[in-house]
Design an enzyme around this catalytic site. Structure first.
Site, PDB file in Angstrom:
ATOM      1  N   GLU A  83       7.697 -39.890  31.320  1.00 50.63           N
ATOM      2  CA  GLU A  83       7.180 -38.946  32.315  1.00 50.63           C
ATOM      3  C   GLU A  83       7.701 -39.231  33.723  1.00 50.63           C
ATOM      4  O   GLU A  83       7.589 -38.379  34.611  1.00 50.63           O
ATOM      5  CB  GLU A  83       5.648 -38.993  32.334  1.00 50.63           C
ATOM      6  CG  GLU A  83       4.983 -38.464  31.073  1.00 50.63           C
ATOM      7  CD  GLU A  83       5.027 -36.956  30.953  1.00 50.63           C
ATOM      8  OE1 GLU A  83       5.617 -36.294  31.827  1.00 50.63           O
ATOM      9  OE2 GLU A  83       4.480 -36.432  29.974  1.00 50.63           O
ATOM     10  N   GLU A 114       6.135 -55.326  14.200  1.00 52.01           N
ATOM     11  CA  GLU A 114       5.493 -56.038  15.303  1.00 52.01           C
ATOM     12  C   GLU A 114       5.396 -57.535  15.064  1.00 52.01           C
ATOM     13  O   GLU A 114       5.025 -58.285  15.968  1.00 52.01           O
ATOM     14  CB  GLU A 114       4.092 -55.486  15.530  1.00 52.01           C
ATOM     15  CG  GLU A 114       3.102 -55.794  14.422  1.00 52.01           C
ATOM     16  CD  GLU A 114       1.712 -55.273  14.722  1.00 52.01           C
ATOM     17  OE1 GLU A 114       0.783 -56.088  14.689  1.00 52.01           O
ATOM     18  OE2 GLU A 114       1.564 -54.073  14.998  1.00 52.01           O
TER      19      GLU A 114
END
Length: 297
Positions: A83, A114
């Site tokens: 953004e 992960e």
């Protein structure tokens, strides 16, 4: 580490009957839990402020803001990073989001991604990490190996590091210069940290990126004056920003924006000082892009 002892993994005594509730009762129970998130974040504001200053310092020194996480935490980092270019007019790559398992993990979980500290280090090496960069590790549990490996490598490389976790005194907090730990309590759905923990992390990221951009000269008053007017809606917003910041009419604002290729900052400076577009850009450059400073000096 015994994961069952983490606050984010324990059962919430106030939501033990989710499957027996009516729909109105169900959503009310979730909403009651969500009201606690803002207070948990509020308790961390001194640490968030330190992270904002560190992020701004990184940008001013030519560095980047790099978020890294797995699962929901990684997706939130990618979302915030993506953004920044349209909102603040910064280049793609100035704010980076890394997710364990790579871009494919945004849409589909990559099992086991992960669990590797080396993968966290490798992803930062691939970015050509520099000591001017700020690395923000995101993990609701606070113990994700991918994030630990990344933060450890970043510190060894001389970077300032930030850890955002929703458990107190977490392993990632111990790896970071700045630890932000909004403890939101057990999730309404046990262990589903996309809920309150995800909301808390998003609130923290909002403040870090927006605060850093304010201090990087991308905001005037509360207007996103470095926004790129890339569609009809944003062209309209650019016009409204010039009108609101200067008090001139819409038609005059459009005329000025056409002279600046719809860049808002020079258009505002032109309206308030009478400078032409070239002189307005030159004055902004002399003040490192800070519109308020250009107007006051």
């Amino acid at each position: 580490m015994n994961l069952g002892t983490l606050v984010s993994e324990t059962r919430n005594p106030q939501t033990m009957d989710l499957d027996a509730l009516s729909t109105p009762e169900l959503v009310k129970r979730f909403n009651e839990q969500d009201t606690r998130v803002a207070e948990a974040v509020k308790a961390t504001l001194p640490d968030v402020a330190r992270a904002v200053d560190a992020a701004a310092a990184a940008l001013k020194s030519g560095g980047r803001i790099i978020y890294m996480g797995a699962g929901t935490s990684g997706r939130l980092g990618v979302l915030d990073a993506s953004e920044c270019p349209p909102t603040f007019g910064v280049p793609h790559g100035l704010v980076v989001g890394l997710i364990a398992g790579g871009p494919g993990a945004l849409l589909k979980a990559v099992e086991g991604a992960e669990d590797s500290q080396q993968a966290g280090e490798d992803d930062l090496v691939a970015l050509n990490l520099q000591e001017q960069d700020l690395v923000v590790g995101l993990a609701a549990s606070g113990r994700t190996p991918y994030v630990i490996g990344g933060l450890r490598y970043a510190r060894q490389s001389g970077c300032t590091t930030v850890a955002v976790s929703c458990n107190p005194d977490s392993p990632i907090a111990r790896e970071a210069n700045i630890a932000i730990s909004p403890v939101v309590g057990p999730e309404a759905l046990t262990g589903s940290t996309r809920l309150k923990s995800g909301t808390a992390q998003k609130m923290v990221l909002n403040m870090i990126s927006t605060g850093a951009m304010v201090k990087f000269g991308k905001v005037y008053q509360n207007l996103m004056v470095d926004m790129k007017a890339t569609n009809v809606k944003l062209v309209d917003r650019a016009c409204r920003m010039v009108v609101e910041a200067t008090g001139i009419g819409r038609e005059e604002a459009e005329t000025l924006l056409k002279q600046t290729d719809f860049e808002v900052k020079p258009a505002i400076l032109m309206a308030l000082t009478g400078l032409d577009a070239a002189a307005a850009r030159e004055k902004l450059a002399a003040h490192q892009g800070f519109l308020r400073a250009a107007l006051e000096h």
